[in-house]
Design a protein around this motif. Structure first.
Motif, PDB file in Angstrom:
ATOM      1  N   ARG A 230       5.492  -5.758   2.185  1.00 36.19           N
ATOM      2  CA  ARG A 230       4.821  -4.489   2.491  1.00 36.19           C
ATOM      3  C   ARG A 230       5.702  -3.676   3.424  1.00 36.19           C
ATOM      4  O   ARG A 230       6.325  -4.224   4.337  1.00 36.19           O
ATOM      5  CB  ARG A 230       3.464  -4.734   3.152  1.00 36.19           C
ATOM      6  CG  ARG A 230       2.718  -3.451   3.545  1.00 36.19           C
ATOM      7  CD  ARG A 230       1.453  -3.775   4.312  1.00 36.19           C
ATOM      8  NE  ARG A 230       0.424  -4.287   3.430  1.00 36.19           N
ATOM      9  CZ  ARG A 230      -0.539  -3.539   2.882  1.00 36.19           C
ATOM     10  NH1 ARG A 230      -0.587  -2.236   3.137  1.00 36.19           N
ATOM     11  NH2 ARG A 230      -1.442  -4.086   2.103  1.00 36.19           N
ATOM     12  N   GLU A 232       5.769   0.377   5.427  1.00 28.08           N
ATOM     13  CA  GLU A 232       5.177   1.693   5.698  1.00 28.08           C
ATOM     14  C   GLU A 232       6.257   2.749   5.490  1.00 28.08           C
ATOM     15  O   GLU A 232       7.338   2.651   6.089  1.00 28.08           O
ATOM     16  CB  GLU A 232       4.642   1.765   7.129  1.00 28.08           C
ATOM     17  CG  GLU A 232       3.294   1.094   7.307  1.00 28.08           C
ATOM     18  CD  GLU A 232       2.666   1.437   8.654  1.00 28.08           C
ATOM     19  OE1 GLU A 232       3.403   1.924   9.554  1.00 28.08           O
ATOM     20  OE2 GLU A 232       1.459   1.240   8.813  1.00 28.08           O
ATOM     21  N   GLY A 266      -1.751   6.526   4.037  1.00 32.08           N
ATOM     22  CA  GLY A 266      -2.328   5.204   3.813  1.00 32.08           C
ATOM     23  C   GLY A 266      -2.412   4.813   2.349  1.00 32.08           C
ATOM     24  O   GLY A 266      -2.747   3.672   2.032  1.00 32.08           O
ATOM     25  N   LEU A 268      -1.536   3.370  -1.103  1.00 35.95           N
ATOM     26  CA  LEU A 268      -0.682   2.216  -1.374  1.00 35.95           C
ATOM     27  C   LEU A 268      -0.046   2.343  -2.755  1.00 35.95           C
ATOM     28  O   LEU A 268      -0.734   2.445  -3.771  1.00 35.95           O
ATOM     29  CB  LEU A 268      -1.506   0.926  -1.304  1.00 35.95           C
ATOM     30  CG  LEU A 268      -0.738  -0.382  -1.120  1.00 35.95           C
ATOM     31  CD1 LEU A 268       0.007  -0.387   0.203  1.00 35.95           C
ATOM     32  CD2 LEU A 268      -1.688  -1.572  -1.195  1.00 35.95           C
ATOM     33  N   ALA A 289       3.039   1.598   1.682  1.00 37.07           N
ATOM     34  CA  ALA A 289       1.923   2.329   2.287  1.00 37.07           C
ATOM     35  C   ALA A 289       2.435   3.662   2.837  1.00 37.07           C
ATOM     36  O   ALA A 289       3.328   3.679   3.686  1.00 37.07           O
ATOM     37  CB  ALA A 289       1.287   1.497   3.400  1.00 37.07           C
TER      38      ALA A 289
END
Length: 324
Positions: A230, A232, A266, A268, A289
């Motif tokens: 994951r 950001e 936010g 995804l 994200a």
């Protein structure tokens, strides 16, 4: 062999932990792999292992301390046939009327009635102490050889090394440094068994193994979620409103991803096959994200637009569950 306590350099009152610590230190320093130029290293190493075989085993240590076995682990006789009248070559001969004993060809004895139990008990006692079989000349049972102890080690692995399949160096308590391939599908906290890389057996049995625990080095961008990663990804307001093509870092190098118009912070996004290698030969995914970022300095025209937007009375983005 010398006194095993002297070989290991410990006192007879040493604890089990002190004995184990001394053994490991001496074994590491005397291991033949670390002393290839010393022809006596193998002999010292064998002596250290043999000493630990005695005092490192609670039962054998007790027997040695009580004088029941010698420094090589062999039983010491606590008495001889001299203790029993009629068996000693130096003792008195049986007188007239006394029952006499004679050895038979089968290794037993012929004697008067009533003495079978006594002789069996005597031979059984020697069998228990000296390792003789029930039959004279019969095969002696071989004690199972003791396996060497396993060792524990930890190795730090970066996500890049895991992705590229690079070998990593592992330092073992035995003093060896190995280059090890990390199998695909390995995750942080998993143990890898390296056969035969532990402590040597004290009596020639199988060498122990090395149990290596893998720990992932924290990455500045990616978080591990099983087989997936994951990240950001900062996006500007115009990219979120109007849509855009943006560059996204992956472990295999940056790739281009499309941010759909009207994307919320936010949101995804999923990039297939850009995660960690799996045990089945594939890869997990990269979860992106979106993180909405405003400029450090607000443009006056943009601020005026936001004021008009507010004054127009647009519906709140928060529903009643948020107390709106």
């Amino acid at each position: 062999m010398r006194d095993p306590y002297q070989v290991l350099g410990v006192a007879k009152t040493a604890s089990e932990a002190e004995i184990k610590k001394a053994f490991r230190k001496l074994a590491k320093a005397s291991h033949p792999d670390s002393n290839q130029d010393d022809p006596k290293a193998q002999e010292r190493f064998a002596e250290i292992n043999a000493a630990y075989e005695i005092v490192g085993d609670k039962e054998k240590r007790g027997k040695f301390d009580r004088g029941e076995i010698d420094a090589e682990g062999k039983p010491r006789f606590q008495g001889g046939f001299e203790d029993f009248q009629g068996f000693s070559s130096r003792g008195p001969r049986p007188g007239p009327g006394a029952q006499s004993f004679r050895w038979t060809s089968q290794g037993g004895a012929g004697q008067g009635a009533g003495d079978d139990d006594i002789l069996s008990e005597i031979l059984s006692g020697f069998s228990n102490r000296a390792g003789f079989g029930a039959r004279r000349g019969g095969p002696r049972p071989q004690a199972p050889r003791t396996a060497g102890e396993d060792v524990q080690a930890t190795v730090a692995v970066t996500l890049e090394q895991l992705m590229l399949g690079e070998k990593v160096q592992v330092e073992l308590p035995t003093g060896r440094t190995l280059e090890v391939s990390i199998p695909a599908g390995t995750r942080s906290g998993k143990q890898i068994r390296l056969r035969g890389q532990g402590w040597a057996s004290p009596d020639g049995g199988p060498t122990g193994d090395a149990m290596v625990t893998v720990e992932f080095v924290p990455h500045p961008l990616f978080k591990v979620e099983g087989d997936n990663l994951r990240i950001e990804l900062p996006v500007s307001l115009d990219e979120a409103v109007l849509g855009a093509k943006v560059r996204v870092p992956t472990l295999g190098g940056p790739v281009t991803m499309t941010v759909p118009a009207g994307s919320n912070g936010g949101r995804l996004m999923r990039l297939k096959g850009k995660g960690l290698p799996t045990a089945l030969g594939g890869h997990g995914d990269l979860l992106v994200a979106l993180k909405l970022m405003l400029p450090d300095e607000i443009d006056p025209d943009f601020e005026a637009l936001m004021r008009r937007w507010r004054e127009a009375g647009h519906a709140s983005v928060r529903g009643p569950e948020y107390g709106a």
